[in-house]
Enzyme design. Structure first.
Site, PDB file in Angstrom:
ATOM      1  N   SER A 179      -4.785   3.545  -2.720  1.00  0.00           N
ATOM      2  CA  SER A 179      -4.375   4.598  -1.648  1.00  0.00           C
ATOM      3  C   SER A 179      -5.552   5.518  -1.279  1.00  0.00           C
ATOM      4  O   SER A 179      -6.888   5.118  -1.252  1.00  0.00           O
ATOM      5  CB  SER A 179      -3.084   5.218  -1.929  1.00  0.00           C
ATOM      6  N   ASP A 430       1.618  -3.785   3.696  1.00  0.00           N
ATOM      7  CA  ASP A 430       1.324  -2.349   3.469  1.00  0.00           C
ATOM      8  C   ASP A 430       0.979  -1.593   4.829  1.00  0.00           C
ATOM      9  O   ASP A 430       0.063  -1.976   5.525  1.00  0.00           O
ATOM     10  CB  ASP A 430       0.205  -2.305   2.664  1.00  0.00           C
ATOM     11  N   HIS A 455       1.836  -1.868  -0.788  1.00  0.00           N
ATOM     12  CA  HIS A 455       1.183  -0.766  -1.012  1.00  0.00           C
ATOM     13  C   HIS A 455       0.304  -1.212  -2.600  1.00  0.00           C
ATOM     14  O   HIS A 455       1.089  -1.117  -3.608  1.00  0.00           O
ATOM     15  CB  HIS A 455       1.456   0.724  -1.092  1.00  0.00           C
TER      16      HIS A 455
END
Lengths: 496, 496
Positions: A179, A430, A455
């Site tokens: 991320s 995601d 994710h």
């Protein structure tokens, strides 16, 4: 539309994984419909040392000599002084122990790579507060919360480790992150290639800036996840907004909504936008954590939680009240899978935790990610990206204004082909993959796509229910890391 | 040894090319022994536009929204919108017009490369003062004088040019610079490879930091220049220090020295270290500008000025007073080649000009270059590199302390092989070549050595007296630049 509400919604989208770290525990009670036993695998107790390194508050100026303690974790059970490596987690917006416990991949490959694991906390998060409790006091204290300062922290920390740990000096370091942490890993390799031999950037939306990708791509992917997870699922959600609008027109309707959604506080008319934002954020979060096994990343959740949610959303062509009752069941999967919540609290958004506070500041300065919806390609109410409004909100909240093109200026946007040794992995489920690198750029800037991944699934610990696509991704990732390590030792051998 | 004296001496060494820009004109008079006509070629009047760009004072923080006007020059006589290029001079520590007029190479190649020439002034120098007349007021105002901020200025300026000049958007930009400006060019390519396709870093001592090269290498090269320029020349200088020490022991001796050296003010005993530093700085400057033709870079000087100087220094085995009279004749070549100076002023050092003031601050923060002498490998009095003393001097002068390892941390030190498209050129006569890249690192990180070159001779305008080695160097440099341009258009062609 209230500007504050807009900001809240955007911040939710803007926070890749941020929502979670410090979310206060929901009040426990009963009365709900899901199994009360936690099916998520408890985090395996990790064996690491907690350490601190004195960092300069400002790497890029000399007016202040202030320092602060950056927290980092080290696990060296499998580390070999001879031919080993160092896997360096570039901490993102939250408590580093939480990231450490949710990055099982590093633990799983430590032995194979003879690796020391290092998890470095990002400044202004967790315990790594440059000005202690005053760190968030005002824009003057927040001035040193930038990605550049964080990367400089990482560089200084690695130099420190190499100076002080016997055997570490001549070993290759690989950056890993997911991320925003994945963005940091990629940028770290770009800006400090002399310090890390390569980077694994998992679910890193480095292109979710300016007009590098369409602003609607994120919510389109969220919508696709719901559309594919059950018949009429996304359509039910798309219809729910108008149902809420109609019901909330009257006091009686709002009272009904309060009860139907089991909200902790009665809805006033000015809460409606906030309610819708909160619901939208829930769908976004579900898309991020749509994992193939029961997990406890953002919340305790069943396997493939969107499928579970969508079981309640099979029929869009029903009355507003029935539709909203179904929406409640769906929300309840996310907020009360454990069955302990007495009511749902729409104020318990990410903004009450330190982690999301920090991200909100970052989103208002460097990390300006445009998002929009049109209600056609996605299941949300149409909303344009409005930079002016966003900037004004930032100014009123933080006293700063965003610089939307800075990240592209400093990190290169799409023009990054001169860099090397970065693996960008993305899960197709995601929503952040929309701003990620999903095609190879060069032989050494490669994209790995995980068709059944949400994710940064690849960074999570190995699981019996892992789909083939993530197993393959991890195999490729290890292969790349081994090559970087081999090349490093090959060069070192030549020099000797 | 006085700490201030040490600082002064070091700052002279520390300033690649800095000494000169704003040096006040020497008082004019007569009585000296050299031709009075200026033999240096006058600077050719260049045809450029002077422009200003609004820059953020702080690229790396959001607490201040202040901006300032960065000055830059544009010359587009030979620029072609079709297939052209942009040569971008990364300004260093001084007035950009002076650099523009002393970088004839860019003007000489403009037509061949169909190039627009851009000369960007470095913040805190010339007219580009972030806080106007208060820019040097204190460490708070000086806080934004760093190489990183300067590189960010360049990046923002180039983006601005590409946005606003029709035809520039899709053209390759090449960074060029000499000395500190050469370091900036190299670092610019390393940190912003998405903005410049390559860099020509002339006489850029990017390794004159920490222990990357021996601290004595600089003065050793100065010494070699003198040793090779005349019999017993360096030996005469080596012996001069003790002669000064002996003579300055008495008031009468100091009076004699004052007269023999034609100093403007009488020497007191506390001036002696300063006198020696000033003389040493003169030899250093001569080594930097030992050009094959009469020039006016630091001072109006004859061709091969060290040879001229050394004509006065052929006999080391003479009395102290005769030796010092010869030293005067030698100094006089540097300070009074025009024959207009009445006396020599040892206070007229670099530190009275803005340019060197700024560099003094930079040397006290990021640009910490260790220098030392031992009197054996060089012709100077032995002096160790003393970081503690240096740091204390910096603190008392500027209220800041240097970070000697920061440049290596942020720009990579010797570990830069993952970068591409940088030409490092160095003159073998140039003392700064000791901290430069003088061997190829990879196929695209190449070193060009100019055997008969002093400080960035290759960047100077073509001259009938140019030695073969600099002609060859410039040919190679153009070849590399053409390749970068060709590759850029090749990639662009593929994308279309």
């Amino acid at each position: 539309m209230g500007r504050r509400a807009l900001l809240l919604l955007l911040l939710a989208f803007l926070a890749p994984g941020a929502t979670i770290t410090l979310r206060p525990a929901l009040k426990t009670l009963g009365s709900l419909h899901l199994p009360t036993s936690r099916t998520s695998r408890p985090a395996v107790a990790k064996n690491y040392s907690v350490l601190y390194f004195q960092q300069k508050v400002d790497h890029f100026g000399f007016n202040t000599a202030k320092t602060f303690k950056q927290r980092y974790l080290i696990a060296d059970e499998y580390w070999k002084r001879d031919g080993g490596s160092i896997l360096f987690y570039t901490g993102n917006e939250g408590d580093i122990i939480w990231f450490c416990n949710n990055t099982g991949f590093m633990w799983d490959v430590a032995e194979e790579l003879k690796a020391m694991l290092v998890f470095a906390e990002h400044r202004y998060y967790g315990e790594s507060l440059p000005f202690g409790q005053s760190s968030y006091k005002d824009s003057r204290h927040l001035n040193f919360l930038t990605s550049e300062q964080a990367l400089a922290d990482f560089a200084e920390l690695i130099k420190h480790l190499k100076r002080t740990i016997s055997g570490a000096e001549n070993q290759p370091v690989i950056a890993l992150g997911g991320s925003y942490g994945g963005m940091l890993s990629a940028w770290f390799r770009m800006k400090y290639p002399h310090i890390v031999v390569g980077a694994l950037a998992a679910s890193a939306p480095i292109w979710q800036f300016e007009d590098l990708v369409p602003c609607g791509v994120f919510m389109k992917i969220v919508t696709t996840d719901f559309r594919k997870s059950g018949p009429y699922c996304s359509e039910s959600i798309r219809r729910s907004w108008d149902a809420i609008n109609r019901l909330s027109n009257t006091g009686r309707g709002r009272q009904w909504l309060t009860e139907a959604l089991h909200l902790c506080s009665p809805l006033a008319s000015q809460d409606i936008q906030h309610l819708k934002d909160w619901i939208a954020e829930t769908w976004v979060n579900l898309a991020m954590v749509d994992y193939p096994y029961a997990s406890n990343f953002l919340q305790p959740l069943p396997a493939w939680p969107i499928k579970v949610v969508c079981q309640y959303l099979r029929n869009p062509n029903i009355s507003d009240s029935l539709l909203l009752q179904n929406i409640f069941q769906a929300l309840n999967v996310y907020y009360n899978y454990s069955g302990q919540a007495k009511c749902l609290n729409i104020s318990e958004t990410t903004t009450t935790s330190l982690g999301s506070l920090g991200w909100s500041y970052q989103a208002c300065t460097e990390m300006v990610m445009p998002f929009c919806t049109n209600g056609i390609d996605d299941m949300f109410e149409p909303r344009l990206w409005n930079l002016k409004e966003f900037s004004d909100d930032c100014f009123s909240q933080w006293g700063v204004r965003p610089r939307p093109s800075w990240i592209t200026t400093v990190y290169g946007g799409k023009n990054i082909s001169s860099h090397t040794n970065i693996v960008f992995s993305n899960g197709e489920l995601d929503p952040w993959s929309g701003g990620g690198v999903t095609k190879d750029i060069t032989d050494t800037l490669v994209a790995i796509t995980i068709s059944e991944g949400a994710h940064h699934l690849d960074l999570r610990a190995s699981n019996a229910l892992d789909p083939r696509s993530v197993l393959l991704a991890r195999t490729l990732e290890v292969r790349h890391m081994k090559k970087w390590i081999r090349d490093f030792y090959g060069r070192a051998g030549k020099q000797n």
